[in-house]
Scaffold this motif. Structure first.
Motif, PDB file in Angstrom:
ATOM      1  N   UNK A 227     -15.900  -9.873  -5.230  1.00 47.97           N
ATOM      2  CA  UNK A 227     -15.393  -8.754  -4.447  1.00 47.97           C
ATOM      3  C   UNK A 227     -15.425  -7.497  -5.300  1.00 47.97           C
ATOM      4  N   UNK A 228     -15.458  -6.361  -4.631  1.00 51.66           N
ATOM      5  CA  UNK A 228     -15.326  -5.085  -5.323  1.00 51.66           C
ATOM      6  C   UNK A 228     -14.404  -4.170  -4.521  1.00 51.66           C
ATOM      7  N   UNK A 229     -13.646  -3.344  -5.234  1.00 50.37           N
ATOM      8  CA  UNK A 229     -12.715  -2.419  -4.594  1.00 50.37           C
ATOM      9  C   UNK A 229     -13.503  -1.209  -4.113  1.00 50.37           C
ATOM     10  N   UNK A 230     -13.502  -0.971  -2.794  1.00 48.40           N
ATOM     11  CA  UNK A 230     -14.256   0.155  -2.231  1.00 48.40           C
ATOM     12  C   UNK A 230     -13.334   1.278  -1.778  1.00 48.40           C
ATOM     13  N   UNK A 231     -12.031   1.039  -1.740  1.00 45.22           N
ATOM     14  CA  UNK A 231     -11.094   2.084  -1.351  1.00 45.22           C
ATOM     15  C   UNK A 231      -9.775   1.853  -2.067  1.00 45.22           C
ATOM     16  N   UNK A 232      -9.200   2.898  -2.583  1.00 44.68           N
ATOM     17  CA  UNK A 232      -7.929   2.794  -3.313  1.00 44.68           C
ATOM     18  C   UNK A 232      -7.065   4.012  -2.984  1.00 44.68           C
ATOM     19  N   UNK A 233      -5.854   3.756  -2.520  1.00 39.27           N
ATOM     20  CA  UNK A 233      -4.915   4.823  -2.193  1.00 39.27           C
ATOM     21  C   UNK A 233      -3.590   4.544  -2.893  1.00 39.27           C
TER      22      UNK A 233
ATOM     23  N   UNK B 292       3.860  -8.509  -0.018  1.00 44.72           N
ATOM     24  CA  UNK B 292       2.527  -7.905  -0.002  1.00 44.72           C
ATOM     25  C   UNK B 292       1.857  -8.099   1.353  1.00 44.72           C
ATOM     26  N   UNK B 293       0.976  -7.173   1.698  1.00 42.68           N
ATOM     27  CA  UNK B 293       0.179  -7.282   2.912  1.00 42.68           C
ATOM     28  C   UNK B 293      -1.241  -7.620   2.506  1.00 42.68           C
ATOM     29  N   UNK B 294      -1.695  -8.808   2.884  1.00 44.24           N
ATOM     30  CA  UNK B 294      -3.065  -9.249   2.597  1.00 44.24           C
ATOM     31  C   UNK B 294      -3.661  -9.691   3.921  1.00 44.24           C
ATOM     32  N   UNK B 295      -4.560  -8.906   4.471  1.00 40.56           N
ATOM     33  CA  UNK B 295      -5.092  -9.229   5.783  1.00 40.56           C
ATOM     34  C   UNK B 295      -6.573  -8.884   5.869  1.00 40.56           C
ATOM     35  N   UNK B 296      -7.240  -9.606   6.758  1.00 36.90           N
ATOM     36  CA  UNK B 296      -8.668  -9.418   6.965  1.00 36.90           C
ATOM     37  C   UNK B 296      -8.914  -8.169   7.788  1.00 36.90           C
ATOM     38  N   UNK B 297      -9.966  -7.448   7.436  1.00 33.42           N
ATOM     39  CA  UNK B 297     -10.398  -6.297   8.222  1.00 33.42           C
ATOM     40  C   UNK B 297     -11.901  -6.406   8.427  1.00 33.42           C
ATOM     41  N   UNK B 298     -12.290  -6.635   9.673  1.00 34.38           N
ATOM     42  CA  UNK B 298     -13.704  -6.842   9.936  1.00 34.38           C
ATOM     43  C   UNK B 298     -14.140  -8.222   9.484  1.00 34.38           C
ATOM     44  N   UNK B 299     -15.434  -8.371   9.247  1.00 32.75           N
ATOM     45  CA  UNK B 299     -15.987  -9.674   8.887  1.00 32.75           C
ATOM     46  C   UNK B 299     -16.025  -9.917   7.390  1.00 32.75           C
ATOM     47  N   UNK B 300     -15.990  -8.863   6.576  1.00 36.50           N
ATOM     48  CA  UNK B 300     -16.195  -9.077   5.143  1.00 36.50           C
ATOM     49  C   UNK B 300     -15.309  -8.190   4.273  1.00 36.50           C
ATOM     50  N   UNK B 301     -14.177  -7.752   4.812  1.00 41.10           N
ATOM     51  CA  UNK B 301     -13.292  -6.893   4.027  1.00 41.10           C
ATOM     52  C   UNK B 301     -11.865  -7.424   4.059  1.00 41.10           C
ATOM     53  N   UNK B 302     -11.144  -7.168   2.980  1.00 38.86           N
ATOM     54  CA  UNK B 302      -9.750  -7.584   2.846  1.00 38.86           C
ATOM     55  C   UNK B 302      -8.925  -6.364   2.456  1.00 38.86           C
ATOM     56  N   UNK B 303      -7.854  -6.136   3.186  1.00 42.82           N
ATOM     57  CA  UNK B 303      -6.932  -5.049   2.872  1.00 42.82           C
ATOM     58  C   UNK B 303      -5.744  -5.619   2.117  1.00 42.82           C
TER      59      UNK B 303
ATOM     60  N   UNK C 271       6.441   3.404  -0.932  1.00 44.72           N
ATOM     61  CA  UNK C 271       5.389   3.820  -1.845  1.00 44.72           C
ATOM     62  C   UNK C 271       4.707   2.603  -2.444  1.00 44.72           C
ATOM     63  N   UNK C 272       3.570   2.789  -3.058  1.00 48.50           N
ATOM     64  CA  UNK C 272       2.844   1.679  -3.652  1.00 48.50           C
ATOM     65  C   UNK C 272       1.356   1.956  -3.637  1.00 48.50           C
ATOM     66  N   UNK C 273       0.565   0.894  -3.644  1.00 45.29           N
ATOM     67  CA  UNK C 273      -0.889   1.042  -3.697  1.00 45.29           C
ATOM     68  C   UNK C 273      -1.528   0.292  -2.537  1.00 45.29           C
ATOM     69  N   UNK C 274      -2.676   0.811  -2.124  1.00 43.85           N
ATOM     70  CA  UNK C 274      -3.458   0.233  -1.030  1.00 43.85           C
ATOM     71  C   UNK C 274      -4.886   0.043  -1.532  1.00 43.85           C
ATOM     72  N   UNK C 275      -5.403  -1.175  -1.395  1.00 41.20           N
ATOM     73  CA  UNK C 275      -6.779  -1.463  -1.794  1.00 41.20           C
ATOM     74  C   UNK C 275      -7.534  -2.020  -0.587  1.00 41.20           C
ATOM     75  N   UNK C 276      -8.805  -1.664  -0.500  1.00 34.05           N
ATOM     76  CA  UNK C 276      -9.709  -2.343   0.425  1.00 34.05           C
ATOM     77  C   UNK C 276     -10.829  -2.961  -0.400  1.00 34.05           C
ATOM     78  N   UNK C 277     -11.025  -4.271  -0.253  1.00 37.61           N
ATOM     79  CA  UNK C 277     -11.996  -4.988  -1.054  1.00 37.61           C
ATOM     80  C   UNK C 277     -13.127  -5.483  -0.172  1.00 37.61           C
ATOM     81  N   UNK C 278     -14.337  -5.338  -0.681  1.00 36.18           N
ATOM     82  CA  UNK C 278     -15.535  -5.799   0.016  1.00 36.18           C
ATOM     83  C   UNK C 278     -15.950  -7.142  -0.581  1.00 36.18           C
ATOM     84  N   UNK C 279     -16.065  -8.164   0.282  1.00 35.55           N
ATOM     85  CA  UNK C 279     -16.467  -9.502  -0.160  1.00 35.55           C
ATOM     86  C   UNK C 279     -17.983  -9.619  -0.055  1.00 35.55           C
TER      87      UNK C 279
END
Length: 626
Positions: free
Chosen positions: A428-434, A253-264, A134-142
């Motif tokens: 950056x801004x948080x565009x997805x939160x689970x 923690x999992x900090x990884x790039x997704x696409x060209x301008x997003x960070x999970x 369990x925990x939280x998941x964020x997707x951030x837009x750079x």
């Protein structure tokens, strides 16, 4: 023939003991806890912080189960969630009474219930992934456009300095979005400016056009340079996020790039989502200002007078006040690098700083006019500033200069880290939160455990029925394989996810293949009329080459998954590769040790319990017709 020397049995015993000890912590589960970590880059968590935590809890009449201090935080383990909330409120009030200027982060967490004697030998449980814990998941837009604009602004200052040094006169340099525009009076000056850009700025491409009686030279970033700026901004943001997440005490923690301008960002075990969002979105900036050394300022430092007009009062790490001027000489945007080192003359720790061309020109002018005066470096977080250091200017400075003085090696390294990664390269801004609750994680763990357990039981039952005693030996070897696999994952502090549990179940099915090959080879030798002792010896020796070939080819596939995969695929590959290695040890070395221990002491062995040995029918008589 079938006897192990004592040293081989000693290896087996040591492997079993180590496997049991390092697997045990995974069975104790996790307890609710409250973690205290540094809320500011200049605050350190040490034994003094632990003493303050113990004193605050004692005064509130709270008896925690344990209080531990690690490299970055103090953790208070409690019995249940009600006590967890109460401890958080007590520590929040005692350590951070002002929420707008909190020196410490007090967050809810989960820690292992392992006893102290296991922790003392560094026996700790595996980390659990987001899907299990369990925990939280964020997707951030750079904001990549902001990064490019920031780079263009820096290049505009560098261009101004280089044109001045090359004695190229211009009518003005301005920035239009992400392009730098230079106004030039004639064609000769235009050609000179083009040469400066071509020689000194390979990342820029220039185009010119007439503009009335003058020329306008427009310099823009080349496409490959723009991509490089975006990649560097993304990497710096990921490093800064990792440094900030350390404050939450997230184990893996999992900090990884997704696409060209997003960070999970995935934070397993984090319960305080609001605190996580606050830390991820925090900004920090650096400023360099001159210290006010007037008589009024000295009086204000000791508290015997007001702060002079045009100056401000800030505190150093040790609590001493420093009066600095409001005028900002340089900001962290101009800082390109900071590395710790040693002064060649005094052999004292130092920090080497590198600034861009614009910053170098400013530092050169300011240092020339303020020799033997102090310059303060301030760090601002959440609108509050603190003085990191206030060294004396010993000579004229430029693009590269150093900070030295009464500091230790660790302090120099910490200061370099603060200066290097104090802020984000782009907003950056948080565009997805689970949010994944611990109940769903516990259900996933139960299902994964049941799949491994039932798979193990089915394999052992089949082997015992088909191969009898040799099948039981194979089942024991399979249990040792599972034990060693969990122990190694725990020692490596690997993160176990649902794909990892799937790989664990698959490893059991693949591990038994080696024992099947051995058992069938022994049966084949018995069918050929070989004595039981010789059949056992030949079965293990001749099956080894086949076992090695099959496992190596499977290991190559696992390494490929590990090298080229990401996320869940890598988690699967890690367990898969380790499972192959442990299966080769348990299926061959350990199972043969059991067989040798059981049958090796029997000199006149007439039969072995390996199931039905089907002997081939004798050849039929062939008569030749005449």
């Amino acid at each position: 023939m079938n006897r192990y020397p004592v040293w081989k049995y000693a290896i087996l015993v040591v492997a079993l003991v180590v496997g049991v000890l390092y697997t045990l912590p995974n069975f104790f589960g996790e307890a609710p806890a409250v973690q205290v970590s540094a809320g500011k880059a200049t605050v350190k968590v040490d034994a003094t912080t632990q003493a303050r935590v113990e004193q605050a809890l004692s005064a509130a009449g709270v008896q925690p189960q344990a209080i531990t201090l690690d490299a970055t935080s103090v953790k208070v383990r409690v019995e249940n969630t009600d006590a967890q909330l109460r401890v958080r409120d007590v520590l929040q009030k005692a350590l951070s009474p002002d929420p707008n200027d909190a020196p410490y982060v007090v967050a809810l967490n989960l820690i292992s219930r392992s006893p102290a004697w296991l922790t003392a030998i560094r026996a700790v449980p595996m980390y659990l992934g987001l899907d299990l814990r369990g925990g939280v998941h964020f997707m951030l837009q750079v904001d990549m456009q902001a990064a490019l604009t920031k780079r263009a602004e820096s290049l505009a200052g560098d261009l101004r300095s280089q044109l001045r040094e090359a004695n190229v006169r211009h009518s003005g340099i301005g920035r239009n979005g992400q392009a730098v525009e230079i106004r030039l009076r004639d064609a000769q000056t235009l050609a000179a400016a083009r040469r400066v850009i071509q020689d000194q700025f390979p990342d820029l491409q220039a185009t010119d056009a007439p503009d009335g009686t003058e020329y306008r030279l427009t310099a823009t970033l080349r496409p490959e340079a723009a991509r490089r700026v975006q990649e560097q901004a993304l990497k710096q943001n990921m490093v800064t996020l990792h440094n900030r997440i350390n404050e939450l005490g997230v184990a893996e923690p999992v900090i990884q790039q997704q696409g060209l301008d997003r960070i999970v960002v995935q934070l397993p075990g984090v319960q305080d989502t609001a605190k996580a969002k606050d830390i991820l979105g925090r900004t920090a900036t650096l400023e360099m200002r001159l210290v006010d050394e007037s008589a009024e300022a000295r009086a204000a430092e000791v508290g015997s007078g007001p702060v002079p007009f045009g100056s401000e009062r800030y505190l150093e790490r040790d609590g001493r006040a420093v009066i600095v001027k409001k005028q900002v000489i340089l900001t962290g945007d101009s800082l390109t690098d900071a590395q710790p080192g040693f002064d060649q003359q005094s052999q004292q720790p130092k920090v080497d700083l590198t600034v861009d061309a614009k910053g170098g020109r400013i530092m050169r002018d300011v240092s020339r006019e303020n020799l033997k005066k102090r310059m303060a470096i301030l760090l601002f977080e959440k609108g509050k500033g603190e003085v990191l250091t206030a060294p004396v200017i010993q000579g004229e400075l430029g693009n590269r200069f150093q900070i030295s003085g009464a500091m230790t090696v660790n302090e120099a390294s910490d200061l370099a880290l603060l200066l290097r990664a104090g802020s984000l390269a782009a907003p950056m801004e948080i565009i997805e939160e689970l949010t994944i609750g611990p109940t769903l994680g516990a259900e996933n763990i139960a299902k994964g455990f049941h799949s491994v357990a039932w798979g193990f039981a089915a394999i052992v039952a089949f082997m015992a029925v088909y191969y009898m005693l040799f099948g039981l030996f194979s089942g024991l070897a399979l249990a040792v394989n599972l034990l060693l696999l969990v122990a190694i994952l725990s020692m490596l502090q690997a993160t176990l996810t649902l794909p990892g549990m799937a790989a664990m179940a698959l490893a059991l099915g693949m591990a038994i293949d080696s024992n099947v090959l051995i058992n069938e080879r022994v049966r084949e030798e018995l069918r050929n009329g070989v004595s039981p002792q010789a059949a056992i010896h030949a079965g293990y020796d001749r099956a080894w080459a086949t076992i090695l070939d099959s496992n190596v080819t499977t290991l190559i596939a696992g390494v490929a998954l590990l090298a080229f995969g990401s996320g869940p695929v890598r988690g699967f590959a890690v367990v898969h590769c380790i499972g192959i290695l442990t299966s080769m040890f348990s299926a061959v070395f350990f199972s043969r040790g059991l067989v040798n221990l059981w049958y090796g002491r029997k000199k006149k062995l007439k039969s072995v319990a390996i199931g039905t040995v089907w002997r081939p029918a004798p050849d039929s008589a062939i008569t030749k017709a005449e």
